[in-house]
Scaffold this motif. Structure first.
Motif, PDB file in Angstrom:
ATOM      1  N   HIS B  92       0.905  -1.114  -0.061  1.00  0.00           N
ATOM      2  CA  HIS B  92      -0.033   0.094  -0.038  1.00  0.00           C
ATOM      3  C   HIS B  92       0.829   1.145   0.018  1.00  0.00           C
ATOM      4  O   HIS B  92       0.811   2.048   1.024  1.00  0.00           O
ATOM      5  CB  HIS B  92      -0.904  -0.052   1.295  1.00  0.00           C
ATOM      6  CG  HIS B  92      -2.048  -1.024   0.950  1.00  0.00           C
ATOM      7  ND1 HIS B  92      -3.279  -0.887   0.182  1.00  0.00           N
ATOM      8  CD2 HIS B  92      -2.093  -2.154   1.605  1.00  0.00           C
ATOM      9  CE1 HIS B  92      -3.899  -1.917   0.458  1.00  0.00           C
ATOM     10  NE2 HIS B  92      -3.389  -2.942   1.223  1.00  0.00           N
ATOM     11  N   PRO B  93       1.549   1.374  -1.028  1.00  0.00           N
ATOM     12  CA  PRO B  93       2.353   2.539  -0.950  1.00  0.00           C
ATOM     13  C   PRO B  93       1.611   4.009  -0.907  1.00  0.00           C
ATOM     14  O   PRO B  93       2.011   5.055  -0.554  1.00  0.00           O
ATOM     15  CB  PRO B  93       2.920   2.725  -2.294  1.00  0.00           C
ATOM     16  CG  PRO B  93       2.082   1.733  -3.323  1.00  0.00           C
ATOM     17  CD  PRO B  93       1.724   0.814  -2.379  1.00  0.00           C
ATOM     18  N   GLU B  94       0.263   4.074  -1.263  1.00  0.00           N
ATOM     19  CA  GLU B  94      -0.753   5.231  -1.067  1.00  0.00           C
ATOM     20  C   GLU B  94      -0.522   5.605   0.312  1.00  0.00           C
ATOM     21  O   GLU B  94      -0.992   6.744   0.682  1.00  0.00           O
ATOM     22  CB  GLU B  94      -1.784   4.938  -1.769  1.00  0.00           C
ATOM     23  CG  GLU B  94      -2.916   4.093  -0.929  1.00  0.00           C
ATOM     24  CD  GLU B  94      -2.672   2.411  -1.128  1.00  0.00           C
ATOM     25  OE1 GLU B  94      -1.819   2.202  -1.814  1.00  0.00           O
ATOM     26  OE2 GLU B  94      -3.647   1.819  -0.946  1.00  0.00           O
ATOM     27  N   PHE B  95      -0.160   4.456   1.205  1.00  0.00           N
ATOM     28  CA  PHE B  95      -0.430   5.063   2.613  1.00  0.00           C
ATOM     29  C   PHE B  95       0.953   5.553   3.113  1.00  0.00           C
ATOM     30  O   PHE B  95       0.987   6.207   4.268  1.00  0.00           O
ATOM     31  CB  PHE B  95      -0.498   3.837   3.737  1.00  0.00           C
ATOM     32  CG  PHE B  95      -1.691   2.848   3.513  1.00  0.00           C
ATOM     33  CD1 PHE B  95      -2.914   3.605   2.946  1.00  0.00           C
ATOM     34  CD2 PHE B  95      -1.914   1.781   3.928  1.00  0.00           C
ATOM     35  CE1 PHE B  95      -4.063   3.166   2.830  1.00  0.00           C
ATOM     36  CE2 PHE B  95      -3.276   1.205   3.838  1.00  0.00           C
ATOM     37  CZ  PHE B  95      -4.412   1.529   3.356  1.00  0.00           C
ATOM     38  N   GLY B  97       2.458   8.686   2.855  1.00  0.00           N
ATOM     39  CA  GLY B  97       1.873  10.199   2.765  1.00  0.00           C
ATOM     40  C   GLY B  97       1.030  10.835   3.645  1.00  0.00           C
ATOM     41  O   GLY B  97       0.602  10.014   4.849  1.00  0.00           O
ATOM     42  N   LEU B  99      -2.384  10.505   3.352  1.00  0.00           N
ATOM     43  CA  LEU B  99      -3.305   9.699   3.658  1.00  0.00           C
ATOM     44  C   LEU B  99      -3.101   8.663   4.807  1.00  0.00           C
ATOM     45  O   LEU B  99      -3.802   8.381   5.575  1.00  0.00           O
ATOM     46  CB  LEU B  99      -3.805   8.755   2.417  1.00  0.00           C
ATOM     47  CG  LEU B  99      -4.932   7.481   2.362  1.00  0.00           C
ATOM     48  CD1 LEU B  99      -6.296   8.546   2.779  1.00  0.00           C
ATOM     49  CD2 LEU B  99      -4.866   6.692   1.177  1.00  0.00           C
ATOM     50  N   GLY B 100      -1.889   8.144   4.633  1.00  0.00           N
ATOM     51  CA  GLY B 100      -1.114   7.217   5.745  1.00  0.00           C
ATOM     52  C   GLY B 100      -1.230   7.936   7.177  1.00  0.00           C
ATOM     53  O   GLY B 100      -1.603   7.376   8.147  1.00  0.00           O
TER      54      GLY B 100
END
Lengths: 234, 139
Positions: B92-95, B97, B99-100
């Motif tokens: 989950h690279p989107e986390f 940043g 969002l994370g």
């Protein structure tokens, strides 16, 4: 190719067990929150995985046997619960009350905080059951319209940080009874909190283990009603 | 007679060998899993296995010594079995940043609230219970 997979599995399994053992030894010498084996070992492993360009799929293929062992660990909870049966039989109603209050707080505060931070849809719903242990949390997540695999990630994050937060809270809050201390860890940080509770004291650990199991069962039973409530809220 | 002697040596083996205790506990998990598979119960198989062990211990069909050391070992090393699951964040690279950070904030604040409320409810009820029983004794 086959031997590649085997070498990979052995390497990552050894590294995982090794870093855990290192973390545990360090924690034994210097017990502070950042030396906790559940914080130090994963951080170092993630660094190693990123450095080696290792994907999660490849990593977990070799180390899945460790995760499978969580099932017999759950069975093993029977022993401390049995050992503390007198305490538990005397106060089971208190524990049910605490578990119900904790579950309601978990669902409501996750939903409200997620809304405040602008998270919605499946992401918000996936956050609701994250205080439960993984198999329960994934069941509830699916029932209420969340994404079970996403919930599994949130469960782990809750465990890692919850064990640390729980220890800090116990240090500053005036809760002295094994019932309150155990329930705090078992309700707030499922298995990771229970492991922490067992490090503190056998009685606290038994309460934490029982509360964790109780909360899981209660939430799975309540999930259909929660789903209806959520539809009504929108 | 022959069977009886076998069962005694098996019992001795369980009491002396931690490996046999670990296998025995795992066996109860497999049994619980089988029961769930057959009956379709909405509960994880490991929980059913735990309830079986609890029932056997309570009725005296299983001695505490037969599983105690194995159970202690599993509980002491429990954190190890959580470690591999943490690496799921790699997927989950989107986390990594904003969002994370938001998700982490929700989890941390909510966990603090859950812990404080749970322990406070139990603590208040416990004191109330003790006070009530105390009065009962005085009468």
């Amino acid at each position: 190719m086959r031997s590649d997979i085997l070498v990979n599995a052995v390497f990552w399994s050894l590294l995982t067990v090794g870093l855990y053992a290192l973390g545990k030894a360090l924690y034994h010498r210097k017990p502070t929150w950042w030396t906790s084996p559940l914080l130090l070992a994963p951080v170092l492993l993630i660094a190693a995985a990123v450095a080696c360009h290792q994907s999660y799929r490849e990593y977990i293929r070799g180390t899945h046997w460790l995760v499978v062992l969580l099932a017999p660990v759950t069975v093993a909870f029977a022993v401390p619960i049995y050992e503390q049966r007198l305490l538990i039989r005397k106060h089971w109603l208190l524990l049910v009350a605490g578990a119900a209050a904790g579950s309601a707080t978990a669902m409501f505060s996750s939903w409200a905080l997620a809304t405040v931070f602008g998270l919605d849809g499946g992401l918000r719903l996936s956050l609701l059951p994250r205080s439960l242990s993984t198999p329960f949390a994934m069941t509830v997540s699916g029932d209420i319209g969340g994404v079970p695999t996403l919930t599994a990630v949130f469960v782990v994050i809750t465990g890692v940080f919850g064990a640390v937060i729980g220890e800090l809270l116990l240090g500053v809050l005036p809760f002295r009874s094994a019932l309150a201390r155990g329930a705090l860890l078992g309700m707030g940080a499922h298995g990771a909190g229970t492991a922490k509770a067992h490090q503190i004291d056998g009685e606290v650990g038994a309460v934490a283990g029982l509360v964790m199991v109780m909360v899981g069962v209660m939430n799975v039973l309540a999930a259909p009603s929660v789903a209806k409530l959520l539809q009504w809220v929108g | 007679m022959h069977l009886h002697r076998h069962s005694i040596s098996l019992r001795r083996l369980c009491r002396t060998s931690i490996v046999f205790q670990l296998l025995l506990i795992s066996g109860f998990w497999v049994a619980g899993e089988a029961i769930v598979r057959v009956t379709g119960l909405p509960v994880p198989g490991a929980i059913v296995g735990m309830l079986i062990v609890l029932a056997l211990l309570s009725t005296g069909k299983l001695s505490l010594h037969t599983v105690q050391r194995g159970a202690r070992w599993f509980l002491a090393e429990m954190l190890l079995f959580f470690v591999p699951a943490v690496l799921a964040v790699l997927d989950h690279p989107e986390f990594l940043g904003m969002l994370g950070l938001k998700i982490l904030a929700v989890i941390v604040f909510s966990t603090v609230m859950v812990m404080v409320v749970t322990a406070a409810v139990i603590d208040v009820c416990y004191r109330w219970d003790v006070a009530r029983k105390g009065v009962g004794h005085a009468e």
